[in-house]
Design a protein around this motif. Structure first.
Motif, mmCIF file in Angstrom:
data_model
loop_
_atom_site.group_PDB
_atom_site.id
_atom_site.type_symbol
_atom_site.label_atom_id
_atom_site.label_comp_id
_atom_site.label_asym_id
_atom_site.label_seq_id
_atom_site.Cartn_x
_atom_site.Cartn_y
_atom_site.Cartn_z
ATOM 1 N N UNK A 200 -7.284 10.772 -8.878
ATOM 2 C CA UNK A 200 -8.023 9.557 -8.524
ATOM 3 C C UNK A 200 -7.656 8.397 -9.438
ATOM 4 N N UNK A 201 -7.494 8.680 -10.714
ATOM 5 C CA UNK A 201 -7.106 7.631 -11.665
ATOM 6 C C UNK A 201 -5.710 7.123 -11.381
ATOM 7 N N UNK A 202 -4.818 7.985 -10.967
ATOM 8 C CA UNK A 202 -3.445 7.575 -10.662
ATOM 9 C C UNK A 202 -3.382 6.706 -9.410
ATOM 10 N N UNK A 203 -4.238 7.004 -8.446
ATOM 11 C CA UNK A 203 -4.218 6.295 -7.162
ATOM 12 C C UNK A 203 -5.000 4.986 -7.212
ATOM 13 N N UNK A 204 -5.984 4.907 -8.076
ATOM 14 C CA UNK A 204 -6.908 3.777 -8.118
ATOM 15 C C UNK A 204 -6.232 2.400 -8.134
ATOM 16 N N UNK A 205 -5.141 2.169 -8.901
ATOM 17 C CA UNK A 205 -4.521 0.838 -8.911
ATOM 18 C C UNK A 205 -3.961 0.402 -7.565
ATOM 19 N N UNK A 206 -3.709 1.352 -6.673
ATOM 20 C CA UNK A 206 -3.096 1.016 -5.386
ATOM 21 C C UNK A 206 -4.128 0.714 -4.303
ATOM 22 N N UNK A 207 -5.395 0.955 -4.592
ATOM 23 C CA UNK A 207 -6.448 0.775 -3.585
ATOM 24 C C UNK A 207 -6.484 -0.633 -2.979
ATOM 25 N N UNK A 208 -6.328 -1.708 -3.784
ATOM 26 C CA UNK A 208 -6.397 -3.053 -3.190
ATOM 27 C C UNK A 208 -5.284 -3.340 -2.184
ATOM 28 N N UNK A 209 -4.218 -2.539 -2.231
ATOM 29 C CA UNK A 209 -3.070 -2.808 -1.364
ATOM 30 C C UNK A 209 -2.961 -1.818 -0.210
ATOM 31 N N UNK A 210 -3.934 -0.905 -0.103
ATOM 32 C CA UNK A 210 -3.857 0.120 0.924
ATOM 33 C C UNK A 210 -3.836 -0.442 2.333
ATOM 34 N N UNK A 211 -4.741 -1.373 2.622
ATOM 35 C CA UNK A 211 -4.813 -1.949 3.958
ATOM 36 C C UNK A 211 -3.549 -2.733 4.295
#
Length: 268
Positions: A200-211
């Motif tokens: 989850x910590x590794x993926x978290x920075x990419x969340x704003x760009x998922x959409x």
């Protein structure tokens, strides 16, 4: 529980939402009766109004589920009033989804209400909070397509039938896109509590760009074709044909009139 932990004003339905709902009802009546001199304008206002109502209900479902899950702050933030102006990302939640409908007929997932997750205990509660929004779109799609799969279209005016078909398409696309397990979307929020902390910590920075990533991929012709083939397979299962959706979208985008035969059907 709700009445004991939130003020009455925190739960009172917003006049903004009531105004949107009223516009939707009046324009829906105009589409049904053929009262409007321009059926396309009436369909545009009806579908846009109904789409905004569904976006408000989507966000409300997140907030209401969070309230019962333990986040009592959603009331003070105005999320329980159905007021779209109270969302943390009003542009993402309302403006962009409406623009995407106007431009391409895609039900864009909106931005999220801000849930204070640390107040909620239990992985199932976190998953349910994330799932509540797109499940609202699923319910909306079922309601819109009910006359089709129930075979209850006798007496339903063609303009209203086409409008419902297009509105149902928006709900189906919104539900499917929202349920994708991509960071930043509700689908990822459903599975996130069950993933390891490190992942989850590794993926978290990419969340704003998922959409943005999802839409970049969807615009690849092969992916776009496969995506809409899947969408229309669902629509066919719900009893709605591509022709009905196409006519609904054509009436909605009345300034283009790509399918004049749809307008001709209404003028018979």
């Amino acid at each position: 529980m709700t009445s004991a932990t939130t003020r009455t004003s925190d739960r009172r339905i917003s006049p903004v939402f009531l105004g949107i709902a009223a516009i939707t009802a009046v324009t829906g009546w105009a589409v049904w009766t053929g009262f409007a001199s321009s059926p396309g304008v009436a369909v545009f206002l009806f579908v846009t109004g109904a789409w905004i109502v569904s976006l408000c209900l989507h966000e409300y479902a997140h907030a209401r589920t969070a309230l019962h899950g333990g986040d009592l702050t959603v009331g003070a933030k105005g999320y329980l009033t159905l007021n779209p102006l109270k969302y943390t990302h009003a542009v993402l939640s309302i403006v962009l989804p409406v623009l995407f409908v106007i431009m391409g007929g895609i039900g864009l997932p909106g931005g999220a209400v801000f849930i204070e997750r640390h107040r909620i205990r239990g992985r199932w509660k976190h998953s349910l909070i994330s799932a509540a929004g797109p499940l609202t779109n699923v319910l909306f799609a079922v309601v819109c397509t009910a006359p089709f799969w129930l075979g209850a279209l006798d007496g339903v005016p063609l303009g209203f039938r086409f409008a419902l078909a297009f509105l149902a398409l928006l709900q189906v696309t919104a539900a499917i896109l929202n349920f994708l397990p991509v960071p930043g979307l509700d689908g990822y929020g459903v599975i996130e509590p069950w993933l390891s902390y490190r992942f989850r910590r590794q993926v978290e920075p990419f969340a704003p760009f998922g959409l943005l990533a999802v839409f970049a991929v969807i615009f690849i012709p092969e992916v776009n074709r496969a995506f809409f083939d899947g969408i229309f397979a669902v629509m066919d299962g719900l009893g709605v044909s591509r022709a009905e959706v196409a006519c609904g979208q054509d009436l909605y985008r009345f300034w283009t009139e790509q399918y004049p035969q749809c307008t001709a059907l209404l003028n018979r």
